[in-house]
Scaffold this active site. Structure first.
Site, PDB file in Angstrom:
ATOM      1  N   ASP A  13      -0.702   4.750  -2.036  1.00 38.40           N
ATOM      2  CA  ASP A  13      -0.082   5.406  -3.612  1.00 38.40           C
ATOM      3  C   ASP A  13       0.077   5.197  -4.019  1.00 38.40           C
ATOM      4  O   ASP A  13       0.769   4.533  -5.361  1.00 38.40           O
ATOM      5  CB  ASP A  13       1.475   4.105  -2.764  1.00 38.40           C
ATOM      6  CG  ASP A  13       1.535   4.600  -0.847  1.00 38.40           C
ATOM      7  OD1 ASP A  13       1.406   5.820  -0.935  1.00 38.40           O
ATOM      8  OD2 ASP A  13       2.659   4.253  -0.583  1.00 38.40           O
ATOM      9  N   LYS A  16      -3.179   8.620  -6.661  1.00 34.83           N
ATOM     10  CA  LYS A  16      -4.030   9.344  -5.927  1.00 34.83           C
ATOM     11  C   LYS A  16      -4.377  11.191  -6.104  1.00 34.83           C
ATOM     12  O   LYS A  16      -5.350  12.173  -6.933  1.00 34.83           O
ATOM     13  CB  LYS A  16      -5.097   8.820  -4.953  1.00 34.83           C
ATOM     14  CG  LYS A  16      -5.428   8.003  -4.231  1.00 34.83           C
ATOM     15  CD  LYS A  16      -6.014   7.709  -3.669  1.00 34.83           C
ATOM     16  CE  LYS A  16      -4.813   7.184  -2.155  1.00 34.83           C
ATOM     17  NZ  LYS A  16      -3.913   6.654  -2.110  1.00 34.83           N
ATOM     18  N   ALA A  39      -1.268   9.954   4.978  1.00 39.09           N
ATOM     19  CA  ALA A  39      -1.431  10.183   3.517  1.00 39.09           C
ATOM     20  C   ALA A  39      -0.495  10.714   3.214  1.00 39.09           C
ATOM     21  O   ALA A  39      -0.288  11.364   4.165  1.00 39.09           O
ATOM     22  CB  ALA A  39      -2.527  10.244   3.180  1.00 39.09           C
ATOM     23  N   GLY A  40       0.123  10.171   1.746  1.00 37.45           N
ATOM     24  CA  GLY A  40       0.945  11.555   1.472  1.00 37.45           C
ATOM     25  C   GLY A  40       0.686  11.782  -0.366  1.00 37.45           C
ATOM     26  O   GLY A  40       0.812  10.700  -0.790  1.00 37.45           O
ATOM     27  N   HIS A  41      -0.111  12.407  -0.780  1.00 40.82           N
ATOM     28  CA  HIS A  41      -0.464  12.609  -1.757  1.00 40.82           C
ATOM     29  C   HIS A  41       0.623  13.373  -2.143  1.00 40.82           C
ATOM     30  O   HIS A  41       0.380  14.604  -2.174  1.00 40.82           O
ATOM     31  CB  HIS A  41      -1.787  13.617  -1.885  1.00 40.82           C
ATOM     32  CG  HIS A  41      -3.178  12.331  -1.282  1.00 40.82           C
ATOM     33  ND1 HIS A  41      -3.975  12.571  -1.157  1.00 40.82           N
ATOM     34  CD2 HIS A  41      -2.580  10.962  -0.927  1.00 40.82           C
ATOM     35  CE1 HIS A  41      -4.721  10.939  -0.165  1.00 40.82           C
ATOM     36  NE2 HIS A  41      -3.569  10.741  -0.516  1.00 40.82           N
ATOM     37  N   GLN A 224      -4.988   6.789   1.329  1.00 39.73           N
ATOM     38  CA  GLN A 224      -4.436   4.570   1.917  1.00 39.73           C
ATOM     39  C   GLN A 224      -6.043   4.212   0.267  1.00 39.73           C
ATOM     40  O   GLN A 224      -5.620   4.864  -1.002  1.00 39.73           O
ATOM     41  CB  GLN A 224      -5.612   4.360   2.907  1.00 39.73           C
ATOM     42  CG  GLN A 224      -4.674   4.909   3.662  1.00 39.73           C
ATOM     43  CD  GLN A 224      -5.023   6.039   4.865  1.00 39.73           C
ATOM     44  OE1 GLN A 224      -5.634   6.350   4.967  1.00 39.73           O
ATOM     45  NE2 GLN A 224      -4.118   7.312   4.691  1.00 39.73           N
ATOM     46  N   LEU A 332       2.007   4.303 -15.633  1.00 39.27           N
ATOM     47  CA  LEU A 332       2.251   2.943 -16.877  1.00 39.27           C
ATOM     48  C   LEU A 332       3.272   3.011 -17.734  1.00 39.27           C
ATOM     49  O   LEU A 332       3.993   1.913 -18.071  1.00 39.27           O
ATOM     50  CB  LEU A 332       1.285   3.422 -18.015  1.00 39.27           C
ATOM     51  CG  LEU A 332       0.744   2.244 -19.585  1.00 39.27           C
ATOM     52  CD1 LEU A 332       0.667   1.176 -18.905  1.00 39.27           C
ATOM     53  CD2 LEU A 332       0.482   3.435 -20.895  1.00 39.27           C
TER      54      LEU A 332
END
Ligand code: IMO
Ligand code: MG
Length: 429
Positions: A13, A16, A39-41, A224, A332
């Protein structure tokens, strides 16, 4: 030749999806090499938010080619759902998505065993995504896995399925006391998938090799993160694949000499979803603030993510085991407005100071983080695209992180939106 691996350098997480989406513009092929639909992109483009689980993120760009490599575990039902969801948004993957013949299939019993085995683990549960990932990789290693290529041979598929069901149903019915699976039903279901998946199936090692030969640019999209890697992560609180850069080779059949750069994606703080040690975790309102400002809820399971400060020890390890050539620091802007920011620079356990990642779980679970303090910044950084415009304290923070982990920063993401990124250097150029 310019081929790049993008990996997660924390516990997944890291953002990516956004970074891969951005860099896909400079790539011709985007290749998934491990993991599955755990995954969760997430990609944010204008007002639309797209979350991809199994399909390579680069396919959101017209004309790019996507490959699901042999190291991935494929749930054909989930794959087809994703293909259909994209198609309903006007994105066709037909003719530009290729799935390795050698990738292993996630079967219905894998999902059932994933869920049941978690239940019996009690407080030692891993907190998996329940997608059947671990059991599918376990079968692969036990050499009883069923591969994508087997979908093309109904007789063999049926034979393998029948053999596996004897064992799997025994586990489910005798050990876990739940209903097993019916051979005929699963067979029919998977043969229907086979009909639809057939056009995508390919010898992807050959396809990729030819692409390299023609000077095409490859982007290997890791899922991941380093510390969830089955060999190099915080075992056993990991996923079941090689999420580190080396996985790009074994998971696609591309030799290490063909890879030029490895970009590590890291959040400006740290998160983790699921169980396992997390030395810089904040179980207080500061952690709560990171979670709500950073919208830290799982893209796959919706679970709240555990949040904490940036951890140099974790990152330095990631630089080492992935051979990182540069970093992308994401989110950020989430740190905007924090009066003070801490950075974990070491761990203390039983009177000993650790500057490098300890292997023993107990040390990681019980250690006290050693922090260095940085002054925060009140000016918003959201959407800033030039380094010069960042607040002075934000620059100090980024430069300190880069120096401490021993890796150059190439990209800094200041919002979830595609364009809102500081590109100090495009790793593809
Ligand atoms: P992306 O690619 C964060 C975690 C699960 C659990 C452990 C094992 O979006 O970064 P599994 O279902 O893989 O057997 O679960 O790994 N996990 C992730 N955490 N991001 C991910 O993917 C993850 N995929 C799995 O929460 O702790
Ligand atoms: Mg995710």
């Amino acid at each position: 030749m310019m081929n790049l691996v993008v990996i997660g350098s924390q516990w997944g997480d890291e953002g990516k999806g956004k970074i891969v989406d951005l860099l896909s513009e400079s790539a011709d092929y985007v290749i998934r090499y491990q993991g599955g639909h755990n995954a969760g992109h997430t990609v944010v483009s204008g007002e639309t938010v797209i979350v991809l689980h199994l399909i390579p993120t680069g396919l959101l760009h017209a004309g790019k080619i996507g490959v699901i490599g042999n190291g991935v575990v494929v749930d054909p039902g989930a794959l087809l759902e994703e293909i259909d969801a994209l198609s309903s948004r006007g994105i066709s993957v037909s003719g530009r998505l290729f799935i390795s013949e050698a990738a292993h299939l996630i079967m219905p019993y894998h999902k059932a065993i994933d869920k049941e085995s978690e239940k019996v683990k009690g407080t030692r549960k891993i907190g998996t995504t329940g997608r059947g990932i671990g059991p599918a990789y376990a079968d692969k290693m036990a050499r009883i896995g069923i591969r994508v290529v087997d979908l093309l041979d109904p007789g063999l598929f049926r034979e393998k399925l029948a053999t596996n069901l004897v064992e799997m149903n025994y586990f489910l019915e005798q050990l876990y006391k739940v209903k097993g699976f019916d051979l005929e039903k699963v067979y029919q279901e998977y043969m229907e998938y086979a009909d639809r998946i057939r056009p995508y199936i390919a010898d992807t090692t050959l396809l990729i090799d030819e692409a390299i030969g023609r000077g095409r640019r490859l982007l290997f999209e890791g899922a991941q993160g380093t510390h969830l890697d089955v060999d190099l992560g915080t075992y056993p609180y990991v996923t079941s694949s090689n999420a580190t850069a080396g996985g790009a080779c074994t998971g696609t059949g591309v030799g290490p000499t063909k890879i030029n750069e490895v970009l590590g994606v890291a959040k400006a703080y740290t998160t983790r979803v699921g169980s396992g040690p997390f030395p810089s975790e904040l179980n207080n309102e500061m952690g709560e603030m990171l979670r709500s400002k950073g919208k830290e809820f799982g893209a796959t399971t919706g679970r709240p993510r555990r949040c904490g400060w940036f951890d140099v020890v974790l990152l330095r390890y990631s630089v080492r085991v992935n051979g990182l050539t540069s970093l992308a620091i994401t989110k950020l802007d989430v740190l905007d407005g924090f009066p003070e920011i801490q950075v974990c620079v070491g761990y203390e356990f039983e009177g000993k100071v650790y500057r490098e990642m300890p292997t023993a779980l107990k040390t990681l679970e019980k250690c006290t983080p050693i922090y260095e303090h940085f002054s925060g910044w009140s000016e918003p950084t959201t959407g800033i695209t030039s380094y010069d415009r960042l607040p002075k304290n934000a620059k100090t923070y980024l430069e300190a992180i880069s120096e401490k982990v021993g890796c150059r920063v190439d990209l800094i993401s200041t919002s979830s939106k595609r364009g809102e990124t500081i590109v100090l250097r495009n790793p593809f150029q």
